[in-house]
Design an enzyme around this catalytic site. Structure first.
Site, short mmCIF file in Angstrom:
data_model
loop_
_atom_site.label_atom_id
_atom_site.label_comp_id
_atom_site.label_asym_id
_atom_site.label_seq_id
_atom_site.Cartn_x
_atom_site.Cartn_y
_atom_site.Cartn_z
CG ASN A 81 -0.29 8.39 8.22
OD1 ASN A 81 -1.00 7.42 8.03
ND2 ASN A 81 1.02 8.31 8.31
CB THR A 139 -8.39 13.49 1.14
OG1 THR A 139 -7.12 13.85 1.67
CG2 THR A 139 -9.43 13.55 2.25
CD GLU A 166 2.30 5.23 6.38
OE1 GLU A 166 1.46 4.64 5.66
OE2 GLU A 166 1.97 5.93 7.36
CB THR A 200 -2.45 -2.65 7.38
OG1 THR A 200 -1.89 -1.72 6.43
CG2 THR A 200 -3.76 -2.07 7.84
CE LYS A 251 0.44 -3.55 3.14
NZ LYS A 251 -0.37 -2.60 4.02
CB THR A 291 -0.98 -0.01 1.19
OG1 THR A 291 -0.26 -0.29 2.39
CG2 THR A 291 -2.06 -1.06 0.99
#
Length: 397
Positions: A392, A397, A270, A184, A173, A151
């Site tokens: 994040n 959006t 991230e 996740t 992942k 992702t």
């Protein structure tokens, strides 16, 4: 044991994989978002799932299937988590597994399903069904599988390790929402060793506990967390069960691969620029050691200091103090990037400029000795950058 980072889930004999683009994730050149992994023969299977009380449809489906019989394949879609989607989500998950089982030529009840992505959205079943025939299952499909399950990951995470005549392969992942409690996080492992199901389950749970359950990016767990291992015995030999001469070698190899994959998740957190390894020794209990590792890895103050290469070891001391773990204050010691910064209740003399320079590397170590016992734990995390907030803030959006 030496892990080959170029290995993958189809490195072991008898496994096939493939992937396609269904249009669930944002389009990009070479993008994939639907994948199947399957064994050519029946398997022993073990799995560990999220402990979140709000879990994805796939978690409920897979638990129900594995309660009846072992599985030999899994279909994964990326982009939509199919979590908090009620009865429709359950129906869609079962249908996705049915479509994948038909594509792989195995019974429906031997195909598991995993979904990862945005929570609260329904699976685009028409797109997934239309893309399913494009999946070509081959022994070379492992790298495609690893790419398709991503992702916000910036790169695939794979590896393989050998023990005796056998191979264990894996792919996972995870980049954000990572703090498994079994982010996740999805992990899939395969082996061509003939491992008895009870032995496989016990070894896998221990390996997961020492690897994926000691990694954190941001302290948030996911409703989709799943780790699965398939053992198909395609390399032959006697069944490996508890007490078998190769049982300990199998578990050591499995743990090594799980640790490698867990570290890859932390390194690719991230917005991360550094992999941070946290080691706690001298703990009174294993629970104390693990608790402190997880608290250190989720301290935003500490993660921010590490990002800025600021040798502010007081951030570490503050976490120790609030952790509630047993300690001997006079025996507590703190090392940062191999430099002793605190011991015997007071700071040591060290060169802050040299330590800051060491912290600018891509690998940072934090070590704490509690002086309260002989237990220890090691876990992994990453720094906290402005990029994490940016990713994040715009994720939905």
């Amino acid at each position: 044991m030496q892990v080959d980072p170029a290995g993958h889930v189809t490195s072991p004999r008898g496994f096939l994989a493939g992937a396609a683009y269904a249009g669930v994730k944002t389009y990009g050149e070479g993008k994939l978002d639907l994948a199947i992994l399957v064994s050519e023969r029946p398997c022993s299977t073990a799995a560990v799932f999220t402990r979140s009380r709000l879990h994805a449809a796939a978690v409920d489906i897979d638990r129900a299937k594995l309660a009846v019989r072992p599985a030999r394949g899994v279909v994964v879609n990326a982009g939509v988590a199919n979590a908090s989607t009620g009865e429709r989500g359950m129906a869609d998950g079962y249908e996705l597994a049915r479509l994948a089982a038909a594509r792989a030529g195995i019974p429906d009840d031997e195909m598991l399903v995993c979904s990862t992505g945005v929570i609260g959205h329904f699976l685009p079943m028409e797109k997934l069904a239309a893309a399913m025939p494009a999946i070509e299952l081959t022994p070379a499909g492992g790298p495609l599988f690893a790419r398709a399950i991503m992702t916000t990951d910036t790169r695939p995470k794979t590896g393989a390790v050998r023990f005796g005549p056998y191979t264990i392969g894996g792919a996972c992942k995870g980049s954000g929402m990572i703090h498994p409690d079994m982010a996740t996080m999805l992990a899939f492992l395969t082996t061509d060793a003939p491992v008895e199901n009870a032995c496989l389950d016990a070894a896998f749970r221990r390996a997961v506990d020492d690897s994926f359950n000691l990694v954190s990016v941001d302290g948030d767990t996911s409703p989709s967390d799943t780790a699965v291992i398939f053992a198909n015995g395609a390399a032959g030999g006697d069944m490996i069960s508890a007490g078998h001469p190769l049982a300990s070698d199998f578990e050591a190899a499995l743990r090594a691969l799980c640790v490698h994959l867990a570290k890859e998740i932390a390194r690719d957190g991230e917005g991360a620029t550094k992999l941070v390894e946290f080691t706690v020794t001298g703990a009174a209990t294993p629970e104390d050691a693990r608790r402190l590792v997880r608290l250190l890895s989720t301290s935003y103050l500490l993660k921010s200091a590490i990002h800025g290469a600021d040798p502010n070891w007081g951030r570490i001391a503050a976490v120790i103090g609030r952790s509630g773990v047993q300690l001997d204050e006079a025996a507590v010691a703190i090392d940062l990037c191999g430099t002793r910064v605190y011991e015997r209740g007071r700071p040591t003399a060290f060169d802050p400029d040299a330590l800051s320079a060491a912290m600018r590397g891509t690998d940072v170590t934090v070590a704490v000795h509690l002086g309260a016992g002989r237990e220890a734990a090691t876990g992994w995390g990453c720094d906290l950058s402005a990029e994490y907030v940016s990713i994040n803030a715009d994720y939905h959006t």
